[in-house]
Scaffold this motif. Structure first.
Motif, PDB file in Angstrom:
ATOM      1  N   ASN A 105      -2.650  -1.777 -11.163  1.00  0.00           N
ATOM      2  CA  ASN A 105      -2.711  -0.669 -11.870  1.00  0.00           C
ATOM      3  C   ASN A 105      -2.896   0.945 -11.456  1.00  0.00           C
ATOM      4  OD1 ASN A 105      -3.211  -0.087 -14.602  1.00  0.00           O
ATOM      5  ND2 ASN A 105      -5.116  -0.203 -14.639  1.00  0.00           N
ATOM      6  N   ILE A 106      -1.746   1.081 -10.685  1.00  0.00           N
ATOM      7  CA  ILE A 106      -1.628   2.583 -10.088  1.00  0.00           C
ATOM      8  C   ILE A 106      -1.171   3.422 -11.294  1.00  0.00           C
ATOM      9  CG2 ILE A 106      -0.838   4.078  -8.292  1.00  0.00           C
ATOM     10  CD1 ILE A 106      -1.012   1.540  -6.595  1.00  0.00           C
TER      11      ILE A 106
ATOM     12  N   SER B 212       0.871  -1.272  -0.056  1.00  0.00           N
ATOM     13  CA  SER B 212       0.038  -0.164   0.178  1.00  0.00           C
ATOM     14  C   SER B 212       0.763   1.226  -0.085  1.00  0.00           C
ATOM     15  CB  SER B 212      -0.947  -0.159   1.350  1.00  0.00           C
ATOM     16  OG  SER B 212      -1.347   1.305   1.386  1.00  0.00           O
ATOM     17  N   PHE B 213       0.459   2.150  -0.562  1.00  0.00           N
ATOM     18  CA  PHE B 213       1.226   3.616  -0.610  1.00  0.00           C
ATOM     19  C   PHE B 213       0.637   4.321   0.736  1.00  0.00           C
ATOM     20  CE2 PHE B 213       1.677   4.683  -5.170  1.00  0.00           C
ATOM     21  CZ  PHE B 213       2.275   3.591  -5.741  1.00  0.00           C
ATOM     22  N   CYS B 214       0.043   3.652   1.723  1.00  0.00           N
ATOM     23  CA  CYS B 214      -0.417   4.632   2.600  1.00  0.00           C
ATOM     24  C   CYS B 214       0.723   4.728   3.676  1.00  0.00           C
ATOM     25  CB  CYS B 214      -1.539   3.822   3.481  1.00  0.00           C
ATOM     26  SG  CYS B 214      -3.148   3.999   2.454  1.00  0.00           S
TER      27      CYS B 214
ATOM     28  N   PRO C   4       5.713  -2.639  -5.223  1.00  0.00           N
ATOM     29  CA  PRO C   4       5.256  -3.909  -5.704  1.00  0.00           C
ATOM     30  C   PRO C   4       3.712  -3.614  -6.205  1.00  0.00           C
ATOM     31  CG  PRO C   4       5.437  -4.042  -3.425  1.00  0.00           C
ATOM     32  CD  PRO C   4       6.075  -2.684  -3.873  1.00  0.00           C
ATOM     33  N   SER C   5       3.100  -2.725  -5.918  1.00  0.00           N
ATOM     34  CA  SER C   5       1.444  -2.744  -6.206  1.00  0.00           C
ATOM     35  C   SER C   5       1.292  -1.922  -7.563  1.00  0.00           C
ATOM     36  CB  SER C   5       0.795  -1.846  -5.019  1.00  0.00           C
ATOM     37  OG  SER C   5       0.835  -2.805  -3.801  1.00  0.00           O
TER      38      SER C   5
ATOM     39  N   ASP D 137       2.880  10.118 -11.850  1.00  0.00           N
ATOM     40  CA  ASP D 137       3.017   8.978 -12.597  1.00  0.00           C
ATOM     41  C   ASP D 137       3.734   8.026 -11.759  1.00  0.00           C
ATOM     42  OD1 ASP D 137       3.609   7.287 -14.404  1.00  0.00           O
ATOM     43  OD2 ASP D 137       4.495   8.494 -15.863  1.00  0.00           O
ATOM     44  N   ALA D 138       3.019   7.081 -11.257  1.00  0.00           N
ATOM     45  CA  ALA D 138       3.641   5.919 -10.267  1.00  0.00           C
ATOM     46  C   ALA D 138       4.714   5.206 -10.882  1.00  0.00           C
ATOM     47  CB  ALA D 138       2.458   5.188  -9.575  1.00  0.00           C
ATOM     48  N   ALA D 139       4.577   4.923 -12.061  1.00  0.00           N
ATOM     49  CA  ALA D 139       5.532   4.192 -12.532  1.00  0.00           C
ATOM     50  C   ALA D 139       6.857   4.694 -12.959  1.00  0.00           C
ATOM     51  CB  ALA D 139       5.045   3.635 -14.134  1.00  0.00           C
TER      52      ALA D 139
END
Length: 374
Positions: free
Chosen positions: A122-123, A88-90, A116-117, A105-107
């Motif tokens: 699909n973030i 989780s990004f949390c 890993p998420s 842009d997370a990628a």
């Protein structure tokens, strides 16, 4: 990234395992609870305003992110409304000490490109604001997620920050209510324990006499109310074949009234064996009250009685108290006693002994003004 407090052995922020923070998360009472309209509505509002496909209200403990609300995700069962904290990004919000975490842009963002998420969930873009307690401890996050990268507009981020504060306020208000209810219950328990200590656990058995007592506040208070009343009563043996019954009402309520009530009850018991006159005994009680300088007055009715071949004979005195009532076996009712001075105000009181007799089937009723006021 530099996280407050450094890293755990698993490479995640050490702040995740802070005992005070974990206790605060648990204290919300929201972990492992089902969806609630208020949280779902706020998450749906965030998704709609920002145009993102997904929105979450998340509680973060040391091992997982629990989704109290999730919009855009098919998760009905509680087991499906959570994921490991490392996925989780949390945890970024916790590790950053409560700062927002915004990713366009997370990628390609160096902070998240190897997370890993990013691929499996699909973030594309992620924007989250912390949920905090009044001490600033991070409880979780309020976030939105898009499937594709995007640049978050300032207005969207301001809206997310406002909604996150709203969620935090809702959680805090619930905790305050729970704490207040618990404190009130503890006070109520204490008050009822104190009240019970002012009253005899059961009435003394008197040969040949049926006796009963009822203590019911006239205002029909609920159990959770915390005021202690000043009423007291007792039925006890004095000496020889003699017995006594007393009932009193101290003005006001609360601890001081209870203290005066307790003192009055035990003073009466202590002096009852030294005089057979109810008027004299209540006069002694008046002296004791003045000596205590309690600033509380009381009304009382005291009766001394004994068995006779034809029933029961006794004497009664009233100190500012309503007359007792005698209900004869035939059904007629008559008042008993002469009005006297209430106690605890003046050095000299005027009290009168009035004799009475009860035949088989007669009933003597003593009561406080709570009954007549009701």
């Amino acid at each position: 990234m530099d996280f407050v407090g450094g890293l755990r052995a698993d490479g995640l922020p050490a702040a995740l395992s802070d005992p005070a923070r974990l206790a605060a998360v648990t204290a919300t009472g929201l972990l492992d609870t089902g969806p609630e309209e208020v949280f779902e509505d706020l998450a749906a509002l965030a998704a709609r305003i920002t145009g993102s496909g997904r929105a979450f209200v998340t509680l973060v403990d040391g091992d997982r992110s629990f989704w109290k609300a999730c919009v855009g995700v098919d998760a009905v069962e509680l087991a499906d409304r959570q994921n490991p904290v490392g996925q989780s990004f949390c945890y970024f919000l916790v590790g950053l000490g409560g700062q927002p975490f915004i990713v366009d842009d997370a990628a390609s963002d160096p902070r998240t490109e190897h997370h890993p998420s990013v691929g499996p969930l699909n973030i594309g873009a992620w924007a989250g604001y912390p949920l905090t307690d009044p001490e600033g401890r991070v409880l979780g996050s309020f976030c939105v997620i898009t499937d594709t990268p995007r640049s978050w507009e300032r207005a969207d981020l301001m809206t997310l920050a406002t909604l996150a504060r709203s969620v935090s306020a809702e959680i805090h208000l619930r905790q305050m209510l729970t704490s207040a209810q618990a404190a009130q219950q503890r006070s109520a328990d204490l008050a009822h324990t104190l009240q019970a200590g002012l009253l005899p656990p059961q009435l003394r058995k008197v040969p040949g006499v049926e006796a009963a007592a009822s203590y019911l506040p006239a205002s029909h208070r609920h159990y959770s109310d915390i005021e202690v009343g000043g009423d007291f009563y007792d039925l006890f043996h004095t000496y020889g074949q003699n017995y006594a019954a007393v009932l009193g009402d101290v003005c006001g309520k609360g601890v001081q009234a209870a203290q005066v009530s307790s003192m009055a009850r035990y003073t009466v018991r202590a002096d009852a064996g030294e005089t057979g006159s109810p008027a004299e005994l209540l006069d002694r009680l008046n002296t004791a009250l003045l000596a205590q300088n309690t600033s509380r007055f009381l009304t009382a009715v005291y009766t001394a009685f004994h068995r006779t071949p034809g029933g029961l004979s006794g004497t009664i005195a009233l100190a500012g108290h309503a007359p007792a009532l005698i209900r004869r076996a035939g059904g007629t009712v008559e008042p008993l006693g002469a009005m006297g001075t209430l106690l605890g105000i003046m050095d000299t009181v005027h009290l009168t002994d009035v004799p009475f007799h009860l035949s088989p089937g007669d009933l003597l009723l003593l009561y406080t003004d709570g009954l007549t006021e009701a």
